[in-house]
Design an enzyme around this catalytic site. Structure first.
Site, PDB file in Angstrom:
ATOM      1  N   ASN A 156       0.802  -1.229   0.000  1.00 31.62           N
ATOM      2  CA  ASN A 156       0.000   0.000   0.000  1.00 31.62           C
ATOM      3  C   ASN A 156       0.837   1.281   0.000  1.00 31.62           C
ATOM      4  OD1 ASN A 156      -2.386   1.838   0.914  1.00 31.62           O
ATOM      5  ND2 ASN A 156      -0.916   1.962   2.610  1.00 31.62           N
ATOM      6  N   TYR A 191       4.334   7.991 -11.379  1.00 29.43           N
ATOM      7  CA  TYR A 191       3.276   7.439 -10.525  1.00 29.43           C
ATOM      8  C   TYR A 191       2.294   6.623 -11.380  1.00 29.43           C
ATOM      9  CZ  TYR A 191      -0.546   7.434  -7.053  1.00 29.43           C
ATOM     10  OH  TYR A 191      -1.542   7.074  -6.174  1.00 29.43           O
TER      11      TYR A 191
HETATM   12  N1  NAD Z   1      -5.678   8.777  -1.365  1.00 33.36           N
HETATM   13  C1  NAD Z   1      -6.093   8.514  -2.584  1.00 33.36           C
HETATM   14  O1  NAD Z   1      -7.081   9.100  -3.083  1.00 33.36           O
HETATM   15  C2  NAD Z   1      -5.408   7.476  -3.399  1.00 33.36           C
HETATM   16  C3  NAD Z   1      -5.835   7.316  -4.729  1.00 33.36           C
HETATM   17  C4  NAD Z   1      -5.250   6.319  -5.493  1.00 33.36           C
HETATM   18  C5  NAD Z   1      -4.275   5.496  -4.957  1.00 33.36           C
HETATM   19  N2  NAD Z   1      -3.869   5.666  -3.672  1.00 33.36           N
HETATM   20  C6  NAD Z   1      -2.791   4.787  -3.206  1.00 33.36           C
HETATM   21  O2  NAD Z   1      -3.014   4.388  -1.874  1.00 33.36           O
HETATM   22  C7  NAD Z   1      -1.764   4.224  -1.204  1.00 33.36           C
HETATM   23  C8  NAD Z   1      -1.845   4.904   0.154  1.00 33.36           C
HETATM   24  O3  NAD Z   1      -2.141   6.257  -0.043  1.00 33.36           O
HETATM   25  P1  NAD Z   1      -2.641   7.219   1.126  1.00 33.36           P
HETATM   26  O4  NAD Z   1      -3.416   8.284   0.451  1.00 33.36           O
HETATM   27  O5  NAD Z   1      -3.233   6.429   2.232  1.00 33.36           O
HETATM   28  O6  NAD Z   1      -1.205   7.802   1.590  1.00 33.36           O
HETATM   29  P2  NAD Z   1      -0.760   8.521   2.984  1.00 33.36           P
HETATM   30  O7  NAD Z   1       0.443   9.347   2.657  1.00 33.36           O
HETATM   31  O8  NAD Z   1      -1.933   9.210   3.585  1.00 33.36           O
HETATM   32  O9  NAD Z   1      -0.290   7.303   3.880  1.00 33.36           O
HETATM   33  C9  NAD Z   1       0.771   6.496   3.435  1.00 33.36           C
HETATM   34  C10 NAD Z   1       1.574   5.939   4.595  1.00 33.36           C
HETATM   35  O10 NAD Z   1       2.637   5.160   4.023  1.00 33.36           O
HETATM   36  C11 NAD Z   1       3.891   5.602   4.502  1.00 33.36           C
HETATM   37  N3  NAD Z   1       4.882   5.461   3.425  1.00 33.36           N
HETATM   38  C12 NAD Z   1       4.797   6.052   2.201  1.00 33.36           C
HETATM   39  N4  NAD Z   1       5.896   5.745   1.480  1.00 33.36           N
HETATM   40  C13 NAD Z   1       6.666   4.948   2.270  1.00 33.36           C
HETATM   41  C14 NAD Z   1       7.934   4.328   2.087  1.00 33.36           C
HETATM   42  N5  NAD Z   1       8.645   4.498   0.977  1.00 33.36           N
HETATM   43  N6  NAD Z   1       8.434   3.574   3.094  1.00 33.36           N
HETATM   44  C15 NAD Z   1       7.747   3.429   4.232  1.00 33.36           C
HETATM   45  N7  NAD Z   1       6.556   4.012   4.480  1.00 33.36           N
HETATM   46  C16 NAD Z   1       6.014   4.764   3.503  1.00 33.36           C
HETATM   47  C17 NAD Z   1       3.672   7.061   4.899  1.00 33.36           C
HETATM   48  O11 NAD Z   1       4.623   7.476   5.848  1.00 33.36           O
HETATM   49  C18 NAD Z   1       2.231   7.005   5.453  1.00 33.36           C
HETATM   50  O12 NAD Z   1       2.225   6.589   6.793  1.00 33.36           O
HETATM   51  C19 NAD Z   1      -0.681   4.782  -2.136  1.00 33.36           C
HETATM   52  O13 NAD Z   1       0.092   3.739  -2.676  1.00 33.36           O
HETATM   53  C20 NAD Z   1      -1.448   5.478  -3.236  1.00 33.36           C
HETATM   54  O14 NAD Z   1      -0.861   5.268  -4.498  1.00 33.36           O
HETATM   55  C21 NAD Z   1      -4.407   6.652  -2.892  1.00 33.36           C
END
Ligand code: NAD
Length: 262
Positions: free
Chosen positions: A91, A155
């Site tokens: 994730n 991305y």
């Molecule tokens: N929020 C959205 O609308 C959305 C849309 C499409 C896809 N996504 C995908 O969902 C996933 C999570 O997104 P989110 O919005 O919850 O993000 P977020 O930034 O709110 O949370 C992500 C968490 O992962 C940790 N993290 C990120 N990169 C890291 C790394 N390299 N090593 C260790 N920890 C790491 C961050 O510190 C954070 O705690 C992502 O992969 C993103 O591509 C999110």
């Protein structure tokens, strides 16, 4: 429905915040043992302690997943603690805006490491344990692989990679009974999303125009809604579902946009 996830050890990368945290919460509510693998030990611990206060078990491993050796170390730490892994949720990631016109080679490669290389490495190192448990993998992915977004080549490429790996691993792991699926996210309110929208010229107006185009209820998807699907896919209740890309997006990607304003 009893998902039969009691005491199952499930790794969630990036499980301290946003979608990952939502998945951790739902896993804990099902009696599973979520393991947060995330870069900030303090953030990870906060979630683990909050669950412990409710009498729920969770564990965390601090790991910066852009470093290729971090995935192997994280998997080993989980095996040292529990001796098993029943599921993996890839994730962690970030929409980091490395565009075609304005990006660089270094930025592009770094973004692949932020978004897709560790998906492969986590699955690679967890595989022996997943074979032993006949576990399941869920890759969280983004609509940008289908729709594009503009200005975020690396991305979008990473999400195309996440989806292709889902199909590829589903095939390669048939022989072990390991199922692999993707949950595709479009617009989900998280710390990452908030940071992204704040980079745009008129964030409030932009948000309103986005939600107006989400067909079901003109609202963002919640982390809990993403989590509910993810946890179902991890469970044996989805025992004949593999290689699927499942869009939990209020119809955003596939339904007629004209519906949104009707
Ligand atoms: N929020 C959205 O609308 C959305 C849309 C499409 C896809 N996504 C995908 O969902 C996933 C999570 O997104 P989110 O919005 O919850 O993000 P977020 O930034 O709110 O949370 C992500 C968490 O992962 C940790 N993290 C990120 N990169 C890291 C790394 N390299 N090593 C260790 N920890 C790491 C961050 O510190 C954070 O705690 C992502 O992969 C993103 O591509 C999110």
């Amino acid at each position: 429905m009893d998902l039969k996830l009691q005491n199952k050890v499930i790794i969630v990368t990036g499980g301290a915040k946003g979608i990952g945290e939502g998945i951790v919460q739902v896993l804990a509510s099902e009696g599973a043992i979520p393991v947060i693998v995330g870069r900030n030990a303090e953030d990870n611990q906060k979630v683990v302690y909050a669950l412990a206060a409710q009498g729920k078990e969770a564990f965390q491993v601090a790991a910066e997943l852009t470093q290729p050796e971090a995935s192997e170390k994280a998997v080993n730490a989980v095996l040292e603690k529990y001796g098993r892994i029943d599921g993996l949720v890839n994730n962690a990631g970030v929409n980091d805006g490395v565009g075609l016109e304005n990006g660089t080679y270094e930025g592009f490669i770094a973004s692949l490491h932020k978004n897709v290389v560790h998906y492969y490495l986590m699955a690679h190192y967890a595989l022996p344990a997943l074979k032993a448990s006949k576990g399941s993998i869920v890759n969280i992915s983004s609509k940008t692989a289908d729709t594009g977004q503009g200005g975020t080549s690396a991305y979008a490429a990473s999400n195309g990679g996440r989806n292709a790996l889902t199909r590829e691993w589903a095939v390669e792991l048939l022989k072990y009974g390991i199922r692999v699926n993707s949950v595709i996210v479009a617009e989900c309110w998280t710390p990452l999303y908030e940071k992204w929208i704040e980079t745009l010229p008129n964030p409030k107006e932009k948000l309103a125009s986005i939600t107006a185009n989400i067909p079901l209820e003109n609202r963002m998807t919640t982390a809990e809604e993403i989590a509910n699907m993810t946890v179902f896919l991890l469970s044996e209740k989805s025992s004949h579902t593999t290689g699927q890309l499942i869009y939990v997006d209020g119809g955003y990607v596939h339904l007629d946009r004209a519906l949104a304003n009707s």
